[in-house]
Write an enzyme that holds these catalytic residues in place. Structure first.
Site, mmCIF file in Angstrom:
data_model
loop_
_atom_site.group_PDB
_atom_site.id
_atom_site.type_symbol
_atom_site.label_atom_id
_atom_site.label_comp_id
_atom_site.label_asym_id
_atom_site.label_seq_id
_atom_site.Cartn_x
_atom_site.Cartn_y
_atom_site.Cartn_z
ATOM 1 N N LYS A 1 0.821 -1.235 0.000
ATOM 2 C CA LYS A 1 0.000 0.000 0.000
ATOM 3 C C LYS A 1 0.839 1.262 0.000
ATOM 4 C CE LYS A 1 -0.157 -2.136 3.565
ATOM 5 N NZ LYS A 1 -0.592 -3.225 4.281
ATOM 6 N N GLU B 1 -5.536 -6.259 -4.095
ATOM 7 C CA GLU B 1 -6.595 -6.411 -3.086
ATOM 8 C C GLU B 1 -6.032 -6.439 -1.661
ATOM 9 O OE1 GLU B 1 -10.261 -6.853 -3.617
ATOM 10 O OE2 GLU B 1 -9.803 -6.125 -1.606
ATOM 11 N N GLY C 1 -6.395 -6.283 4.194
ATOM 12 C CA GLY C 1 -5.997 -7.701 4.133
ATOM 13 C C GLY C 1 -6.989 -8.600 3.425
ATOM 14 N N GLY D 1 1.453 -10.308 18.662
ATOM 15 C CA GLY D 1 1.824 -10.404 17.240
ATOM 16 C C GLY D 1 1.039 -9.492 16.314
ATOM 17 N N ASP E 1 -0.349 4.166 7.864
ATOM 18 C CA ASP E 1 -0.839 2.959 7.187
ATOM 19 C C ASP E 1 -2.302 3.165 6.758
ATOM 20 O OD1 ASP E 1 -0.574 -0.153 6.775
ATOM 21 O OD2 ASP E 1 -2.410 0.139 7.930
ATOM 22 N N LYS F 1 -4.102 3.413 2.802
ATOM 23 C CA LYS F 1 -5.301 2.670 2.404
ATOM 24 C C LYS F 1 -6.400 3.634 1.966
ATOM 25 C CE LYS F 1 -3.938 -1.092 5.428
ATOM 26 N NZ LYS F 1 -3.933 -1.590 6.807
ATOM 27 N N GLY G 1 -2.274 -10.372 8.692
ATOM 28 C CA GLY G 1 -1.910 -11.739 9.056
ATOM 29 C C GLY G 1 -1.786 -12.630 7.835
HETATM 30 N N1 HSE Z 1 -0.069 -2.980 10.094
HETATM 31 C C1 HSE Z 1 -1.278 -3.208 9.374
HETATM 32 C C2 HSE Z 1 -2.441 -3.257 10.354
HETATM 33 C C3 HSE Z 1 -1.174 -4.508 8.617
HETATM 34 O O1 HSE Z 1 -2.211 -3.306 11.560
HETATM 35 O O2 HSE Z 1 -3.597 -3.232 9.938
HETATM 36 C C4 HSE Z 1 -1.865 -4.536 7.326
HETATM 37 O O3 HSE Z 1 -1.776 -3.391 6.599
#
Ligand code: HSE
Length: 434
Positions: free
Chosen positions: A106, A130, A135, A188, A202, A206, A303
């Site tokens: 992205k 996609e 995700g 995680g 992030d 998006k 994930g």
């Molecule tokens: N670091 C991102 C999140 C992972 O936590 O949504 C996927 O873009």
């Protein structure tokens, strides 16, 4: 003549890459959906011998990405390296060599998406992504295939799982921000350095891709106001709760009077809305269009399993296009939309939540409200929160009526100078127009 076997080259075999390799080597899904063979021919990764949760044949590996990019038999290149440097070179070379590309990158697309789309078009190949947005949720597919009949009025989403996990911890389990971040790392969800997620970058990437698909507009990331969750305080989570809201990191865009308003910011969302119930690391996007009305897409946004599902579906889609000879069927972004100007952040109109720790004495509320009244900012509620009752100070929140960001910021500057407040004004946006 239609191809009997379509060859895939995977560049980058980390967590998601391993999932994709496993789907292609050991999976059966494509057999139901493809009338031809889909073969993972080669994997480029610097660490072929790394321990992986699935058995991937070692003879597929190379450490040299050019072995994939220069192989005339490879039809589809899957870029899962991440970052913007080497990945940009890989995608550029693949498209120039007339190979179709699937990526989850992205950050790269938000910066270079238009250039990459033009390159794909010039070379008559597909560029699918996609997995770059939410995700495993097929939201790009929903927009560019399922909603093609609709004019989209607005959308908003919880598009970062890490932040949502942290906010859920603060809201449901009264965790402090720092403890919630640690829990996200231990489980995680958050990276060792989660800054990119926490500052909203992030989500911003998006948002750029969603806007390009929903509105056919390319708004550069640097032109979108972005605020993360790093300054959020447990007190505001509690106050919002008392007011009937939850705080979520929301990426949103909406059309108002033919212009586009967009932003990433922690936002008070009514507890009654579907997005309010999206917890932990889950993502959801709500899209409102005409004639369809309200639609909501929900699922895991990160994930191995969710993301590799989206990447693999893209590979299968492109393989179908190749098999049926309809490459380039879908534009990379819906960029031919009616041009609509972006509203400058200062002129965006919203409702606001304001919160202070104040002296516990008469006259405080009138001093605070006077600053707003002078700027013609309407107030819809004023609350002295019960949970601070036994303290030698008050916790006060105001909810405003719709006003502009500029008026609100000016008011906050003035409010911060009042003697009766013991903390700077906390200003958060409140949902409106959804
Ligand atoms: N670091 C991102 C999140 C992972 O936590 O949504 C996927 O873009």
């Amino acid at each position: 003549m239609t191809k009997k076997c379509i060859n895939v080259g995977l560049i980058g075999c980390g967590v998601v890459g391993t999932g994709v390799a496993n789907n292609l080597v050991n999976g059966i899904a494509q057999k139901r959906h493809l009338p031809c063979e889909l073969r993972l021919k080669r994997i480029a990764d610097l660490y072929p011998h790394k321990e992986r949760p699935y058995k991937i044949p070692l003879d597929l590996f190379t450490t040299n990405a050019d072995e994939i990019l220069d192989d005339p038999e490879i039809d589809i290149v899957v870029e899962l390296i991440g970052g913007c440097d080497f990945a940009l070179k890989v995608i550029t070379k693949a498209l120039e060599k007339k190979k179709h590309v699937v990526t989850a990158n992205k950050a790269l697309l938000a910066e270079y998406g238009r250039e990459m789309a033009a390159l794909a078009k010039a070379n008559g190949v597909d560029l699918y992504y996609e997995a770059a947005v939410c995700g495993g949720i097929p939201v790009i597919k929903a927009i560019r295939e399922g909603l093609t009949a609709d004019s989209i009025n607005n959308f908003r989403g919880i598009v970062n799982g890490t932040c949502n996990y942290i906010l859920t911890g603060m809201c449901k389990y009264n965790m402090l921000f720092e403890d919630a971040v640690k829990a996200a790392q231990m489980n995680g969800y958050a990276e060792a350095d989660p800054t990119f997620d926490l500052i909203g970058k992030d989500s911003l990437h998006k948002l750029v891709l969603l806007i390009a698909n929903c509105f056919g507009q390319w708004i550069k990331p640097e032109d979108i106001y972005t605020e993360g969750i790093m300054d959020l305080d447990q007190t505001d989570i509690r106050c919002a709760e008392e007011l009937g809201y939850v705080i979520k990191l929301i990426a949103q865009a909406k059309k108002r009077d033919g212009k586009l308003e967009c932003m990433v910011a922690p936002t008070l969302i009514s507890k009654k809305s579907l997005l309010a119930g999206v917890s932990d690391a889950y993502n959801a996007v709500e899209i409102n269009g005409s004639p369809i009305g309200r639609t909501v897409y929900y699922g895991e946004g990160a994930g191995m399993n969710a993301t590799s599902s989206a990447v693999t579906a893209d590979i299968i889609d492109i393989a179908r296009n190749i098999y049926y000879g309809c490459e380039g069927r879908l534009p990379v972004f819906a960029l031919e939309g009616e041009k609509c100007e972006k509203v400058p952040t200062d002129e965006m109109e919203m409702r606001y939540y304001l919160r202070w720790k104040t002296d516990d004495k008469p006259g405080v509320i009138s001093a605070l409200s006077q600053e707003l009244t002078e700027r013609e900012i309407g107030i819809s509620s004023v609350i002295l929160h019960e949970f601070a009752k036994a303290q030698p100070y008050s916790i006060v929140t105001f909810m405003t009526r719709e006003t502009t960001e500029k008026k609100m910021r000016d008011a906050v500057q003035a409010l911060n100078k009042l003697d009766c407040i013991q903390s700077r004004t906390v200003m958060l946006r409140v949902e409106s127009g959804f």
